[in-house]
Scaffold this motif. Structure first.
Motif, PDB file in Angstrom:
ATOM      1  N   THR A  19       8.256  14.036  -6.222  1.00 19.19           N
ATOM      2  CA  THR A  19       8.278  12.781  -6.976  1.00 19.19           C
ATOM      3  C   THR A  19       9.147  12.909  -8.226  1.00 19.19           C
ATOM      4  O   THR A  19       9.883  11.985  -8.573  1.00 19.19           O
ATOM      5  CB  THR A  19       6.840  12.376  -7.363  1.00 19.19           C
ATOM      6  N   ALA A  20       9.084  14.061  -8.884  1.00 17.60           N
ATOM      7  CA  ALA A  20       9.877  14.276 -10.092  1.00 17.60           C
ATOM      8  C   ALA A  20      11.349  14.528  -9.789  1.00 17.60           C
ATOM      9  O   ALA A  20      12.191  14.419 -10.684  1.00 17.60           O
ATOM     10  CB  ALA A  20       9.305  15.447 -10.883  1.00 17.60           C
ATOM     11  N   GLY A  67       2.532  15.747   3.118  1.00 18.78           N
ATOM     12  CA  GLY A  67       3.529  15.547   2.071  1.00 18.78           C
ATOM     13  C   GLY A  67       4.441  14.370   2.381  1.00 18.78           C
ATOM     14  O   GLY A  67       4.681  13.516   1.529  1.00 18.78           O
ATOM     15  N   ILE A  68       4.934  14.311   3.605  1.00 16.93           N
ATOM     16  CA  ILE A  68       5.800  13.205   4.012  1.00 16.93           C
ATOM     17  C   ILE A  68       5.075  11.870   3.938  1.00 16.93           C
ATOM     18  O   ILE A  68       5.614  10.871   3.441  1.00 16.93           O
ATOM     19  CB  ILE A  68       6.349  13.441   5.439  1.00 16.93           C
ATOM     20  N   ILE A  74       4.364   6.623  -1.816  1.00 15.51           N
ATOM     21  CA  ILE A  74       4.773   6.533  -3.212  1.00 15.51           C
ATOM     22  C   ILE A  74       6.136   5.866  -3.328  1.00 15.51           C
ATOM     23  O   ILE A  74       6.367   5.040  -4.201  1.00 15.51           O
ATOM     24  CB  ILE A  74       4.788   7.936  -3.879  1.00 15.51           C
ATOM     25  N   GLY A  75       7.051   6.251  -2.412  1.00 12.05           N
ATOM     26  CA  GLY A  75       8.423   5.728  -2.446  1.00 12.05           C
ATOM     27  C   GLY A  75       8.470   4.288  -2.045  1.00 12.05           C
ATOM     28  O   GLY A  75       9.260   3.490  -2.426  1.00 12.05           O
TER      29      GLY A  75
END
Length: 75
Positions: A19-20, A67-68, A74-75
């Motif tokens: 994310t970062a 994770g994906i 989030i994306g």
């Protein structure tokens, strides 16, 4: 500690690092860059701890799959 707890910590750290990654803008912003390196460092460390008992194929499938999925949300 249970190996699946280590795996969950690895997943959350990888999510934080990924994310970062966009926020660090080519590693030109210091704080998001720190989050990327620390996040991935923690992720690989705890993934390696989980691999002491969880087979690598299963651990990697869970790690990458969750994770994906979360990064996509989030994306």
């Amino acid at each position: 500690m249970h190996p699946y707890i280590y795996l969950l910590i690895a997943i959350f750290a990888e999510i934080a690092g990924t994310t970062a990654l966009k926020a660090c803008e080519g590693f030109s912003k210091p704080w998001p860059t720190v989050v990327v390196f620390v996040g991935y460092g923690i992720a690989f460390y705890f993934l390696s701890l989980s691999l002491r008992t969880i087979p690598v194929g299963i651990a990697y499938a869970i790690w990458s799959g969750l994770g994906i999925a979360v990064i996509s949300l989030i994306g």
